[in-house]
Scaffold this motif. Structure first.
Motif, short mmCIF file in Angstrom:
data_model
loop_
_atom_site.label_atom_id
_atom_site.label_comp_id
_atom_site.label_asym_id
_atom_site.label_seq_id
_atom_site.Cartn_x
_atom_site.Cartn_y
_atom_site.Cartn_z
N PHE A 191 0.83 -1.20 0.00
CA PHE A 191 0.00 0.00 0.00
C PHE A 191 0.86 1.26 0.00
CE2 PHE A 191 -1.69 3.40 2.72
CZ PHE A 191 -2.83 3.78 2.01
N SER A 192 1.90 1.26 0.82
CA SER A 192 2.76 2.43 0.93
C SER A 192 3.56 2.72 -0.33
CB SER A 192 3.71 2.29 2.12
OG SER A 192 3.01 2.49 3.34
N LYS A 193 3.83 1.68 -1.12
CA LYS A 193 4.52 1.90 -2.39
C LYS A 193 3.69 2.78 -3.31
CE LYS A 193 7.17 -2.44 -2.40
NZ LYS A 193 7.34 -3.77 -3.07
N VAL A 194 2.39 2.66 -3.19
CA VAL A 194 1.48 3.50 -3.97
C VAL A 194 1.20 4.82 -3.26
CG1 VAL A 194 -0.86 3.67 -4.91
CG2 VAL A 194 0.38 1.51 -5.05
N ALA A 195 0.97 4.74 -1.94
CA ALA A 195 0.51 5.90 -1.18
C ALA A 195 1.60 6.93 -0.92
CB ALA A 195 -0.07 5.43 0.15
N ARG A 196 2.81 6.49 -0.66
CA ARG A 196 3.88 7.43 -0.32
C ARG A 196 4.14 8.47 -1.41
NH1 ARG A 196 5.65 8.61 4.83
NH2 ARG A 196 5.78 6.72 6.08
N PRO A 197 4.22 8.08 -2.69
CA PRO A 197 4.42 9.10 -3.73
C PRO A 197 3.26 10.09 -3.81
CG PRO A 197 5.01 6.93 -4.57
CD PRO A 197 4.35 6.71 -3.24
N ILE A 198 2.04 9.63 -3.63
CA ILE A 198 0.88 10.53 -3.65
C ILE A 198 0.96 11.49 -2.48
CG2 ILE A 198 -1.64 10.64 -3.48
CD1 ILE A 198 -1.72 7.85 -4.76
N PHE A 199 1.30 10.96 -1.30
CA PHE A 199 1.45 11.80 -0.11
C PHE A 199 2.57 12.83 -0.32
CE2 PHE A 199 3.73 12.27 4.03
CZ PHE A 199 2.78 13.06 4.67
N GLY A 200 3.68 12.42 -0.92
CA GLY A 200 4.78 13.34 -1.19
C GLY A 200 4.36 14.47 -2.12
N GLU A 201 3.59 14.14 -3.14
CA GLU A 201 3.10 15.17 -4.07
C GLU A 201 2.17 16.14 -3.35
OE1 GLU A 201 1.24 13.07 -7.21
OE2 GLU A 201 3.13 12.28 -8.04
N MET A 202 1.36 15.63 -2.44
CA MET A 202 0.45 16.49 -1.69
C MET A 202 1.22 17.44 -0.77
SD MET A 202 -2.70 13.90 -0.76
CE MET A 202 -3.72 15.25 -0.13
N GLN A 203 2.27 16.93 -0.16
CA GLN A 203 3.07 17.80 0.70
C GLN A 203 3.82 18.86 -0.11
OE1 GLN A 203 5.44 15.34 3.53
NE2 GLN A 203 3.96 16.16 5.00
N ALA A 204 4.06 18.57 -1.38
CA ALA A 204 4.72 19.54 -2.26
C ALA A 204 3.73 20.57 -2.80
CB ALA A 204 5.38 18.80 -3.42
N GLY A 205 2.45 20.43 -2.47
CA GLY A 205 1.47 21.42 -2.87
C GLY A 205 0.40 20.94 -3.82
N ASN A 206 0.55 19.75 -4.37
CA ASN A 206 -0.47 19.21 -5.27
C ASN A 206 -1.69 18.77 -4.47
OD1 ASN A 206 1.20 19.59 -7.46
ND2 ASN A 206 2.03 17.51 -7.39
N ARG A 207 -2.86 19.03 -4.99
CA ARG A 207 -4.09 18.68 -4.28
C ARG A 207 -4.89 17.66 -5.08
NH1 ARG A 207 -1.68 19.72 -0.74
NH2 ARG A 207 -1.80 21.49 0.69
N ASN A 208 -5.64 16.85 -4.37
CA ASN A 208 -6.48 15.85 -5.03
C ASN A 208 -7.73 15.63 -4.18
OD1 ASN A 208 -5.80 13.99 -2.89
ND2 ASN A 208 -3.87 13.55 -3.94
N LEU A 209 -8.44 14.57 -4.47
CA LEU A 209 -9.70 14.27 -3.81
C LEU A 209 -9.58 14.17 -2.29
CD1 LEU A 209 -12.71 13.31 -4.18
CD2 LEU A 209 -11.79 10.98 -4.27
N LEU A 210 -8.44 13.76 -1.79
CA LEU A 210 -8.28 13.52 -0.35
C LEU A 210 -8.32 14.80 0.48
CD1 LEU A 210 -5.56 10.72 -0.42
CD2 LEU A 210 -8.04 10.46 -0.29
N GLY A 211 -7.97 15.94 -0.14
CA GLY A 211 -8.04 17.21 0.57
C GLY A 211 -6.77 17.54 1.34
N GLU A 212 -6.72 18.77 1.81
CA GLU A 212 -5.51 19.29 2.45
C GLU A 212 -5.12 18.56 3.73
OE1 GLU A 212 -5.69 23.48 3.05
OE2 GLU A 212 -6.09 23.95 0.95
N TYR A 213 -6.11 18.14 4.50
CA TYR A 213 -5.78 17.53 5.79
C TYR A 213 -4.98 16.24 5.64
CZ TYR A 213 -6.31 16.23 10.68
OH TYR A 213 -6.05 15.90 11.99
N ALA A 214 -5.17 15.55 4.52
CA ALA A 214 -4.43 14.31 4.29
C ALA A 214 -2.94 14.55 4.11
CB ALA A 214 -4.99 13.59 3.07
#
Length: 283
Positions: A191-214
């Motif tokens: 799961f983390s192999k998929v989730a970690r890159p998405i989380f990293g992109e969100m911390q870099a400022g990219n937003r998606n369905l999960l929202g800012e709090y994620a």
């Protein structure tokens, strides 16, 4: 001679511990099933009123769901803070926990003996913002006002119950290690192999369905993913398909893939095989 006796006794305990524990567990479950029959109708009336997930299950899975909810409820001490206690409260909270863990072998979230139900938003520690719920070593805390809004659909795509139970599942698996579901612990690495890159992109400022709090931290990313997986699976599958598929494999259930049975209701298909290996995780 005494040493030999001690060795024999220790060996016997080690050999017999597992089968005796299994026997005790079977006897306990059998006894609880008889008690469950007496209150099954009431549990059904409460859970079916609020839990949409439950109403989509076939009859066999509904009974399994209710019995697990019954066992979870019996294993907890519920504390009510500035809120009037009702018989429905612990049942609904237990049902949400079972919804999350329904595809897993270990579903009791052992370690958490205490669940605290507060009236509405509250302050915790040195944080300035109000909390709707949290999990720490002392127990699971939930704001009842926010909890009931989530399960009744008043706050679309938001469920504080699923969110906090997600935290609790991670806590017992990776922090206290008191109830490790071997499949969950192993699969979380994938799961983390998929989730970690998405989380990293969100911390870099990219937003998606999960929202800012994620993007606050990885723990919150996981808990928000749990909420979205159950509350908004169609959009999660469309917007983040790899994350959705990873959640399916991790939790061994797929809200979008259902099998219609002869009662006209649907049964969630549990995915993934039960395996014995365990791996460490990065949550």
């Amino acid at each position: 001679m005494e040493f030999i006796i001690i060795v024999v006794l220790v060996t016997a305990v080690l050999i017999l511990h597992k089968p005796l524990s299994a026997l005790f567990n079977r006897l306990y479950i059998s006894r609880q099933q008889h008690k469950f029959i007496e209150c099954e109708t009431f549990y059904h009336s409460v859970v079916s009123k609020y839990i949409r997930y439950y109403n989509r299950l076939g009859l066999e899975d509904q009974r399994k769901f209710l019995f697990r909810t019954f066992l979870f409820r019996k294993a907890r001490r519920f504390h009510y803070i500035e809120v009037k206690e009702s018989a429905e409260m612990p049942i609904l909270i237990s049902a949400v926990a079972i919804q999350l863990t329904f595809g897993l072998d270990k579903y009791m979230l052992n370690y958490f003996n205490d669940i605290y139900v507060l009236k509405d938003d509250y302050h915790y520690g040195f944080y300035s913002r109000p909390f709707m719920g949290h999990v720490d070593q002392s127990g699971i805390y939930l704001s009842w006002d926010n909890f009931i809004k989530g399960i009744s659909g008043q706050t679309p795509y938001c469920s504080v119950g699923l969110h906090e139970m997600g935290h609790a599942l991670a806590y017992v698996t990776f922090i206290t290690e008191t109830e490790e579901d071997k499949h969950f612990k192993k699969e979380f690495k994938n799961f983390s192999k998929v989730a970690r890159p998405i989380f990293g992109e969100m911390q870099a400022g990219n937003r998606n369905l999960l929202g800012e709090y994620a993007a606050v931290n990885y723990h919150e990313f996981w808990a928000v993913s749990v909420e979205t997986f159950f509350e908004n699976p169609v959009c999660l599958k469309q917007d983040l398909p790899q994350l959705y598929d990873a959640m399916v494999s991790l939790l061994r259930q797929d809200p979008l893939q259902m099998k219609i049975n002869n009662t006209g209701k649907a049964t969630f298909i549990l995915k993934g095989e039960k395996k014995e290996e365990a791996l460490t995780s990065d949550i």
